[in-house]
Design a protein around this motif. Structure first.
Motif, PDB file in Angstrom:
ATOM      1  N   TYR A  78       0.859  -1.178   0.000  1.00  0.00           N
ATOM      2  CA  TYR A  78       0.000   0.000   0.000  1.00  0.00           C
ATOM      3  C   TYR A  78       0.898   1.232   0.000  1.00  0.00           C
ATOM      4  O   TYR A  78       1.498   1.584   1.000  1.00  0.00           O
ATOM      5  N   ILE A  79       0.991   1.897  -1.162  1.00  0.00           N
ATOM      6  CA  ILE A  79       1.762   3.129  -1.283  1.00  0.00           C
ATOM      7  C   ILE A  79       0.821   4.298  -0.995  1.00  0.00           C
ATOM      8  O   ILE A  79      -0.243   4.413  -1.607  1.00  0.00           O
ATOM      9  N   THR A  80       1.191   5.141  -0.077  1.00  0.00           N
ATOM     10  CA  THR A  80       0.307   6.217   0.350  1.00  0.00           C
ATOM     11  C   THR A  80       0.195   7.309  -0.711  1.00  0.00           C
ATOM     12  O   THR A  80       1.139   7.607  -1.437  1.00  0.00           O
ATOM     13  N   GLY A  81      -0.987   7.917  -0.789  1.00  0.00           N
ATOM     14  CA  GLY A  81      -1.235   9.037  -1.682  1.00  0.00           C
ATOM     15  C   GLY A  81      -1.682  10.249  -0.896  1.00  0.00           C
ATOM     16  O   GLY A  81      -1.569  10.275   0.332  1.00  0.00           O
ATOM     17  N   ASN A  82      -2.213  11.246  -1.572  1.00  0.00           N
ATOM     18  CA  ASN A  82      -2.639  12.447  -0.852  1.00  0.00           C
ATOM     19  C   ASN A  82      -3.992  12.287  -0.172  1.00  0.00           C
ATOM     20  O   ASN A  82      -4.215  12.821   0.919  1.00  0.00           O
ATOM     21  N   HIS A  83      -4.903  11.509  -0.754  1.00  0.00           N
ATOM     22  CA  HIS A  83      -6.212  11.326  -0.131  1.00  0.00           C
ATOM     23  C   HIS A  83      -6.162  10.332   1.038  1.00  0.00           C
ATOM     24  O   HIS A  83      -7.122  10.243   1.798  1.00  0.00           O
ATOM     25  N   GLU A  85      -3.235  10.259   2.999  1.00  0.00           N
ATOM     26  CA  GLU A  85      -1.949  10.683   3.541  1.00  0.00           C
ATOM     27  C   GLU A  85      -1.802  10.402   5.039  1.00  0.00           C
ATOM     28  O   GLU A  85      -0.682  10.354   5.558  1.00  0.00           O
ATOM     29  N   MET A  86      -2.912  10.205   5.752  1.00  0.00           N
ATOM     30  CA  MET A  86      -2.844   9.914   7.182  1.00  0.00           C
ATOM     31  C   MET A  86      -2.071   8.625   7.459  1.00  0.00           C
ATOM     32  O   MET A  86      -1.535   8.431   8.543  1.00  0.00           O
ATOM     33  N   LEU A  87      -2.027   7.751   6.451  1.00  0.00           N
ATOM     34  CA  LEU A  87      -1.316   6.478   6.613  1.00  0.00           C
ATOM     35  C   LEU A  87       0.197   6.648   6.529  1.00  0.00           C
ATOM     36  O   LEU A  87       0.935   5.726   6.862  1.00  0.00           O
ATOM     37  N   ARG A  88       0.656   7.820   6.088  1.00  0.00           N
ATOM     38  CA  ARG A  88       2.092   8.027   5.917  1.00  0.00           C
ATOM     39  C   ARG A  88       2.841   7.961   7.245  1.00  0.00           C
ATOM     40  O   ARG A  88       4.018   7.614   7.270  1.00  0.00           O
ATOM     41  N   LYS A  89       2.174   8.289   8.323  1.00  0.00           N
ATOM     42  CA  LYS A  89       2.855   8.227   9.621  1.00  0.00           C
ATOM     43  C   LYS A  89       3.110   6.793  10.056  1.00  0.00           C
ATOM     44  O   LYS A  89       3.869   6.545  10.990  1.00  0.00           O
ATOM     45  N   PHE A  90       2.480   5.824   9.384  1.00  0.00           N
ATOM     46  CA  PHE A  90       2.703   4.411   9.704  1.00  0.00           C
ATOM     47  C   PHE A  90       3.748   3.768   8.796  1.00  0.00           C
ATOM     48  O   PHE A  90       4.121   2.616   8.993  1.00  0.00           O
ATOM     49  N   THR A  93       5.708   0.059   7.316  1.00  0.00           N
ATOM     50  CA  THR A  93       5.168  -0.940   8.239  1.00  0.00           C
ATOM     51  C   THR A  93       4.922  -2.231   7.471  1.00  0.00           C
ATOM     52  O   THR A  93       4.436  -2.196   6.332  1.00  0.00           O
ATOM     53  N   ALA A  94       5.252  -3.354   8.071  1.00  0.00           N
ATOM     54  CA  ALA A  94       5.011  -4.671   7.465  1.00  0.00           C
ATOM     55  C   ALA A  94       4.223  -5.530   8.438  1.00  0.00           C
ATOM     56  O   ALA A  94       4.587  -5.665   9.603  1.00  0.00           O
ATOM     57  N   MET A  95       3.107  -6.067   7.963  1.00  0.00           N
ATOM     58  CA  MET A  95       2.281  -6.988   8.745  1.00  0.00           C
ATOM     59  C   MET A  95       2.031  -8.228   7.898  1.00  0.00           C
ATOM     60  O   MET A  95       1.097  -8.270   7.101  1.00  0.00           O
ATOM     61  N   GLY A  96       2.922  -9.210   8.046  1.00  0.00           N
ATOM     62  CA  GLY A  96       2.847 -10.383   7.186  1.00  0.00           C
ATOM     63  C   GLY A  96       3.126  -9.988   5.752  1.00  0.00           C
ATOM     64  O   GLY A  96       4.161  -9.407   5.437  1.00  0.00           O
ATOM     65  N   ASN A  97       2.188 -10.267   4.852  1.00  0.00           N
ATOM     66  CA  ASN A  97       2.347  -9.920   3.437  1.00  0.00           C
ATOM     67  C   ASN A  97       1.816  -8.530   3.106  1.00  0.00           C
ATOM     68  O   ASN A  97       1.846  -8.126   1.948  1.00  0.00           O
ATOM     69  N   PHE A  98       1.324  -7.801   4.115  1.00  0.00           N
ATOM     70  CA  PHE A  98       0.768  -6.478   3.883  1.00  0.00           C
ATOM     71  C   PHE A  98       1.760  -5.408   4.329  1.00  0.00           C
ATOM     72  O   PHE A  98       2.221  -5.414   5.468  1.00  0.00           O
ATOM     73  N   ASN A  99       2.098  -4.507   3.403  1.00  0.00           N
ATOM     74  CA  ASN A  99       3.112  -3.487   3.675  1.00  0.00           C
ATOM     75  C   ASN A  99       2.568  -2.097   3.371  1.00  0.00           C
ATOM     76  O   ASN A  99       1.882  -1.910   2.365  1.00  0.00           O
TER      77      ASN A  99
END
Length: 308
Positions: A78-83, A85-90, A93-99
Motif C-alpha cells: 500500500y503506497i500512500t497518496g494524498n487522499h 496521507e494519514m497512513l504516511r505516519k505508519f 510498516t510490514a504486517m505479514g504480506n501487507f506493507n
C-alpha cells in the motif's frame, strides 16, 4: 473460474468512500487475477471524504478482498497518496504480506521500476491543501451529477458520457498540468537510472517511452477506478494497461506488445512461468507421452500440474 496468474498488478485512485468509486467492478477484477504482487499506488481509501459517512458494503468488500489476497500469499504494498496521507505516519510498516510504504523500487528482470503515487509534483497540495480538498469535493460532486446524466442516457438507449474527461481534455490548463506531470516524472526517472516510472494521481492511464538528452524511460500510469477503470499488469517481462470495459476477464497475452516480442524470448518467459506453476514437461518433446497436455488451455491460462 480460473484466475490469471500474473507477476504484478498495480491499481490506484480507487477512492473508497466516494460516490464515484466502482467497487463492484474492482472486486470482479481482483477476483479474476492471482498476482504475486499487488501494488496499491495511493488514494485507495479517500480519507478526505470520510466526513460524509458514506462507505457502502461493496467498498468494505474491496478491503476484505485485498486482505484476503495477502493472507493467501500475495505480497500487498500500500503506497500512500494524498487522499490517504494519514497512513504516511505508519510507513514503513510490514504486517505479514501487507506493507505500507511511501514509495518503492522493484528489480524486474534486470530493470529498475520506481513506483510512487505522484502527488509530490502537485503544488496545490503542497502549498494550499485546502484548495486541493475543495477541488476534491467539487470533483466528487461532478461525478455524482455525471452518474445521474448517464442513468438518463442509458434509459434512452444512448452511450455513457464522461463530464470530467470532457473538461480535462478541453481545458488547456488541465492538459498542460498532465503533460508537465508526465514529463517531470520521466526526467527524474532518467536522472536516477530507472527503466520504469509508475505513478497514479492524475487519473490518466498511460504507457509511453519518454526520451530526453540524458536517456529514456518508460512512463506508466495506472489510471483510476472512478472514470477509466484501469490497472497496470506485468507479466512475460512486459507491462500493459488493463481496461475493465473491454479487457474484462481476457487472457493477459492478448496484447499488442507481445506481437513485437521476440519468439525465443516469449517461449522462455512462458517456460519459466509454467515451471513455477508446477508444469512437468515430457522427456521427449517431439514424442510426448500419452496424457500430457498442452502448455496453455484454450482460454490462454496456464494449466495446473494436474492438467486442470
Amino acid at each position: 473460474m480460473k484466475k490469471r496468474k500474473i507477476e504484478i498488478a498495480v491499481i490506484s485512485d480507487v477512492h473508497l468512500g466516494t460516490y464515484g468509486c466502482h467497487a463492484d467492478e474492482l472486486i470482479t477484477y481482483l477476483n479474476s487475477i492471482k498476482p504475486k504482487k499487488l501494488i496499491l499506488n495511493g488514494d485507495i481509501i479517500d480519507i478526505w471524504q470520510f466526513k460524509k459517512r458514506y462507505f457502502p458494503s461493496a467498498h468494505l468488500k474491496v478491503l476484505r478482498k485485498i486482505i484476503g489476497m495477502a493472507s493467501k500469499g500475495t505480497e500487498v504494498y500500500y503506497i500512500t497518496g494524498n487522499h490517504d496521507e494519514m497512513l504516511r505516519k505508519f510507513a514503513p510498516t510490514a504486517m505479514g504480506n501487507f506493507n505500507i510504504v511511501n514509495k518503492m523500487v522493484l528489480n524486474l528482470d534486470g530493470k529498475k521500476a520506481w513506483i510512487f503515487h505522484g502527488d509530490v509534483f502537485d503544488i496545490s497540495i503542497q502549498k494550499a491543501k485546502w484548495l486541493a480538498k475543495l477541488g476534491g469535493w467539487g470533483y466528487d460532486l461532478l461525478i455524482l451529477m455525471n452518474s445521474f446524466v448517464n442513468w438518463c442516457l442509458i434509459k434512452i438507449g444512448r452511450e455513457k458520457y464522461s463530464l470530467s474527461k470532457k473538461i480535462k481534455n478541453s481545458v488547456k490548463g488541465a492538459v498542460k498540468y498532465i503533460n508537465n506531470f508526465e514529463k517531470t516524472a520521466a526526467e527524474l526517472a532518467i536522472e536516477n537510472d530507472y527503466d520504469y516510472v509508475i505513478c497514479g494521481h492524475i487519473h490518466q492511464p498511460k504507457k509511453e517511452i519518454i526520451e530526453t538528452k540524458q536517456g529514456s524511460t518508460t512512463y506508466l500510469n495506472s489510471g483510476d477506478w472512478i472514470e477509466n477503470l484501469t490497472a497496470l499488469e506485468y507479466s512475460f517481462k512486459r507491462w500493459r494497461i488493463y481496461h475493465y470495459s473491454h479487457d474484462k476477464l481476457s487472457p493477459f497475452f492478448v496484447d499488442e506488445d507481445l506481437k513485437e516480442m521476440d519468439m525465443n524470448e516469449l517461449i522462455a518467459s512462458i517456460t519459466e512461468q509454467a515451471e513455477e506453476n508446477g508444469y512437468n514437461y515430457p522427456e521427449n518433446p517431439t514424442n510426448p507421452k500419452d496424457g500430457d497436455d498442452d502448455l496453455l488451455d484454450n482460454q490462454g491460462f496456464f494449466k495446473d500440474s494436474d492438467g486442470m
